[in-house]
Scaffold this motif. Structure first.
Motif, PDB file in Angstrom:
ATOM      1  N   LEU A  29       0.820  -1.215   0.000  1.00 12.13           N
ATOM      2  CA  LEU A  29       0.000   0.000   0.000  1.00 12.13           C
ATOM      3  C   LEU A  29       0.853   1.264   0.000  1.00 12.13           C
ATOM      4  O   LEU A  29       0.472   2.282  -0.583  1.00 12.13           O
ATOM      5  N   ALA A  30       2.023   1.190   0.648  1.00 11.72           N
ATOM      6  CA  ALA A  30       2.920   2.344   0.721  1.00 11.72           C
ATOM      7  C   ALA A  30       3.774   2.483  -0.547  1.00 11.72           C
ATOM      8  O   ALA A  30       4.560   3.422  -0.663  1.00 11.72           O
ATOM      9  N   GLY A  31       3.632   1.521  -1.473  1.00 15.76           N
ATOM     10  CA  GLY A  31       4.391   1.579  -2.711  1.00 15.76           C
ATOM     11  C   GLY A  31       5.855   1.218  -2.562  1.00 15.76           C
ATOM     12  O   GLY A  31       6.682   1.592  -3.393  1.00 15.76           O
ATOM     13  N   LYS A  32       6.173   0.483  -1.504  1.00 13.91           N
ATOM     14  CA  LYS A  32       7.566   0.098  -1.266  1.00 13.91           C
ATOM     15  C   LYS A  32       7.983  -1.018  -2.214  1.00 13.91           C
ATOM     16  O   LYS A  32       7.168  -1.798  -2.677  1.00 13.91           O
ATOM     17  N   SER A  33       9.280  -1.107  -2.450  1.00 13.18           N
ATOM     18  CA  SER A  33       9.848  -2.169  -3.266  1.00 13.18           C
ATOM     19  C   SER A  33      10.702  -3.062  -2.379  1.00 13.18           C
ATOM     20  O   SER A  33      11.379  -2.585  -1.472  1.00 13.18           O
ATOM     21  N   GLY A  34      10.672  -4.353  -2.634  1.00 15.38           N
ATOM     22  CA  GLY A  34      11.509  -5.282  -1.889  1.00 15.38           C
ATOM     23  C   GLY A  34      12.839  -5.533  -2.591  1.00 15.38           C
ATOM     24  O   GLY A  34      13.624  -6.345  -2.148  1.00 15.38           O
ATOM     25  N   ILE A  35      13.074  -4.832  -3.674  1.00 14.55           N
ATOM     26  CA  ILE A  35      14.280  -5.023  -4.471  1.00 14.55           C
ATOM     27  C   ILE A  35      15.370  -4.072  -3.988  1.00 14.55           C
ATOM     28  O   ILE A  35      15.111  -2.894  -3.724  1.00 14.55           O
ATOM     29  N   GLY A  36      16.587  -4.585  -3.870  1.00 13.03           N
ATOM     30  CA  GLY A  36      17.705  -3.749  -3.434  1.00 13.03           C
ATOM     31  C   GLY A  36      19.020  -4.464  -3.637  1.00 13.03           C
ATOM     32  O   GLY A  36      19.063  -5.583  -4.159  1.00 13.03           O
ATOM     33  N   PRO A  37      20.104  -3.861  -3.209  1.00 15.81           N
ATOM     34  CA  PRO A  37      21.425  -4.473  -3.355  1.00 15.81           C
ATOM     35  C   PRO A  37      21.516  -5.807  -2.609  1.00 15.81           C
ATOM     36  O   PRO A  37      20.959  -5.968  -1.525  1.00 15.81           O
ATOM     37  N   VAL A  38      22.216  -6.760  -3.190  1.00 14.05           N
ATOM     38  CA  VAL A  38      22.453  -8.050  -2.540  1.00 14.05           C
ATOM     39  C   VAL A  38      23.323  -7.817  -1.312  1.00 14.05           C
ATOM     40  O   VAL A  38      24.352  -7.141  -1.390  1.00 14.05           O
ATOM     41  N   THR A  39      22.902  -8.377  -0.171  1.00 14.57           N
ATOM     42  CA  THR A  39      23.648  -8.186   1.074  1.00 14.57           C
ATOM     43  C   THR A  39      24.113  -9.495   1.687  1.00 14.57           C
ATOM     44  O   THR A  39      24.937  -9.494   2.592  1.00 14.57           O
ATOM     45  N   ARG A  40      23.595 -10.627   1.225  1.00 12.56           N
ATOM     46  CA  ARG A  40      23.882 -11.913   1.869  1.00 12.56           C
ATOM     47  C   ARG A  40      25.191 -12.541   1.416  1.00 12.56           C
ATOM     48  O   ARG A  40      25.675 -13.473   2.034  1.00 12.56           O
ATOM     49  N   PHE A  41      25.742 -12.064   0.302  1.00 15.49           N
ATOM     50  CA  PHE A  41      27.018 -12.573  -0.194  1.00 15.49           C
ATOM     51  C   PHE A  41      27.629 -11.520  -1.116  1.00 15.49           C
ATOM     52  O   PHE A  41      26.959 -10.572  -1.525  1.00 15.49           O
ATOM     53  N   ASP A  42      28.896 -11.685  -1.438  1.00 20.15           N
ATOM     54  CA  ASP A  42      29.581 -10.759  -2.326  1.00 20.15           C
ATOM     55  C   ASP A  42      29.142 -11.041  -3.758  1.00 20.15           C
ATOM     56  O   ASP A  42      29.433 -12.096  -4.316  1.00 20.15           O
ATOM     57  N   SER A  43      28.434 -10.111  -4.353  1.00 18.46           N
ATOM     58  CA  SER A  43      27.902 -10.304  -5.699  1.00 18.46           C
ATOM     59  C   SER A  43      28.786  -9.685  -6.782  1.00 18.46           C
ATOM     60  O   SER A  43      28.370  -9.587  -7.936  1.00 18.46           O
ATOM     61  N   ALA A  44      30.000  -9.290  -6.433  1.00 15.53           N
ATOM     62  CA  ALA A  44      30.886  -8.603  -7.380  1.00 15.53           C
ATOM     63  C   ALA A  44      31.171  -9.428  -8.639  1.00 15.53           C
ATOM     64  O   ALA A  44      31.390  -8.863  -9.709  1.00 15.53           O
ATOM     65  N   LEU A  45      31.156 -10.745  -8.527  1.00 18.55           N
ATOM     66  CA  LEU A  45      31.461 -11.594  -9.677  1.00 18.55           C
ATOM     67  C   LEU A  45      30.251 -11.854 -10.573  1.00 18.55           C
ATOM     68  O   LEU A  45      30.374 -12.521 -11.595  1.00 18.55           O
ATOM     69  N   PHE A  46      29.112 -11.317 -10.203  1.00 22.31           N
ATOM     70  CA  PHE A  46      27.881 -11.545 -10.963  1.00 22.31           C
ATOM     71  C   PHE A  46      27.462 -10.273 -11.693  1.00 22.31           C
ATOM     72  O   PHE A  46      27.722  -9.169 -11.219  1.00 22.31           O
ATOM     73  N   SER A  47      26.790 -10.441 -12.823  1.00 19.45           N
ATOM     74  CA  SER A  47      26.336  -9.263 -13.571  1.00 19.45           C
ATOM     75  C   SER A  47      25.159  -8.577 -12.876  1.00 19.45           C
ATOM     76  O   SER A  47      24.978  -7.376 -13.004  1.00 19.45           O
ATOM     77  N   ALA A  48      24.357  -9.343 -12.155  1.00 16.95           N
ATOM     78  CA  ALA A  48      23.240  -8.766 -11.405  1.00 16.95           C
ATOM     79  C   ALA A  48      23.656  -8.618  -9.948  1.00 16.95           C
ATOM     80  O   ALA A  48      24.131  -9.565  -9.329  1.00 16.95           O
ATOM     81  N   ARG A  49      23.478  -7.432  -9.417  1.00 19.25           N
ATOM     82  CA  ARG A  49      23.857  -7.183  -8.022  1.00 19.25           C
ATOM     83  C   ARG A  49      22.682  -6.684  -7.183  1.00 19.25           C
ATOM     84  O   ARG A  49      22.869  -6.169  -6.104  1.00 19.25           O
ATOM     85  N   ILE A  50      21.497  -6.812  -7.744  1.00 16.80           N
ATOM     86  CA  ILE A  50      20.286  -6.467  -6.996  1.00 16.80           C
ATOM     87  C   ILE A  50      19.382  -7.693  -6.960  1.00 16.80           C
ATOM     88  O   ILE A  50      19.455  -8.564  -7.823  1.00 16.80           O
ATOM     89  N   ALA A  51      18.558  -7.764  -5.942  1.00 17.30           N
ATOM     90  CA  ALA A  51      17.683  -8.927  -5.776  1.00 17.30           C
ATOM     91  C   ALA A  51      16.547  -8.590  -4.822  1.00 17.30           C
ATOM     92  O   ALA A  51      16.552  -7.548  -4.170  1.00 17.30           O
ATOM     93  N   GLY A  52      15.622  -9.490  -4.724  1.00 20.70           N
ATOM     94  CA  GLY A  52      14.546  -9.396  -3.745  1.00 20.70           C
ATOM     95  C   GLY A  52      14.855 -10.330  -2.594  1.00 20.70           C
ATOM     96  O   GLY A  52      14.400 -11.467  -2.590  1.00 20.70           O
ATOM     97  N   GLU A  53      15.643  -9.885  -1.650  1.00 18.40           N
ATOM     98  CA  GLU A  53      16.025 -10.715  -0.503  1.00 18.40           C
ATOM     99  C   GLU A  53      14.948 -10.697   0.576  1.00 18.40           C
ATOM    100  O   GLU A  53      14.351  -9.664   0.848  1.00 18.40           O
ATOM    101  N   VAL A  54      14.752 -11.843   1.184  1.00 19.79           N
ATOM    102  CA  VAL A  54      13.864 -11.929   2.350  1.00 19.79           C
ATOM    103  C   VAL A  54      14.710 -11.618   3.566  1.00 19.79           C
ATOM    104  O   VAL A  54      15.680 -12.298   3.853  1.00 19.79           O
TER     105      VAL A  54
END
Length: 67
Positions: A29-54
């Motif tokens: 309802l607040a228009g929030k997004s669950g998508i953001g920078p990956v925080t659970r592991f180092d994503s530097a080696l991947f082309s995608a560095r954003i995700a929908g983490e729980v």
């Protein structure tokens, strides 16, 4: 064709927006997004560095450690 009935006995949800139906609904309802920078592991080696983490989900509240 035989009609089939469905009974909904409750709702449950775990998603990047929240860990309960109420949290998810308020975030949506607040228009929030669950998508953001990956925080659970180092994503530097991947082309995608954003995700929908729980976040802040404790599985041990629902399932015994032995399971």
């Amino acid at each position: 064709m035989k009609q089939r009935r469905v009974v909904i006995t409750g709702l449950g949800v775990v998603s990047p927006l929240g860990n309960s139906v109420a949290e998810n609904w308020q975030a949506a309802l607040a228009g929030k997004s669950g998508i953001g920078p990956v925080t659970r592991f180092d994503s530097a080696l991947f082309s995608a560095r954003i995700a929908g983490e729980v976040r802040n989900f404790d599985i041990l509240k629902y399932i015994d450690v032995k399971e």
